[in-house]
Design a protein around this motif. Structure first.
Motif: not given
Length: 141
Positions: A47-50, A56-65, A84-85, A90-94
């Protein structure tokens, strides 16, 4: 604490560990005789984009995604990774779309299930020590 307490629990009943949720902690618990777990980590982190992945963990809010066409985990065959990519997730979270947290939570649960399924196979095949050594070196532990 498990080394000291698990031997005191009856072997004829399920052994339950509450609130332990990192993948490595679950593997360590199973190695010490724990049968059941209950933790919010896969869904809370989802729920918090991780996302938990084999790398390893992927933090989807990071700009690199932002434009990353890759799946969350190329080694995962869950519906989320197949369809899904990282950029879309990331777009969904943003954008504040509830679908993002739902999809990443589903992926995280699939990741945990696959991990335990591989451990179960290693137990049957007598490769628990080998599996545990490789799992301990996993980046998402």
């Amino acid at each position: 604490a498990l080394d000291a307490t698990t031997p005191l629990l009856p072997q004829s009943k399920p052994r339950y560990l509450m609130g332990v949720g990192r993948p490595i902690d679950i593997l360590e618990g199973i190695a010490r005789g724990i049968d059941l777990f209950d933790c919010v980590m896969p869904t809370r982190n989802g729920r918090n984009a991780m996302a938990f992945t084999s790398r390893g963990p992927v933090r989807l809010r990071n700009l690199k995604h932002q434009r990353d066409p890759a799946p969350l985990d190329p080694k995962c065959d869950c519906p989320v990774c197949r369809q899904f990519s990282r950029a879309y997730l990331r777009h969904l979270f943003i954008a504040g779309e509830m679908l993002g947290p739902i999809l990443v939570s589903l992926h995280n649960i699939a990741h945990y299930q696959a991990l335990v399924r591989r451990l179960r196979r290693a137990i049957v095949e007598g490769r628990v020590s080998e599996f545990s050594r490789s799992a301990v070196s996993m980046p998402n532990s």
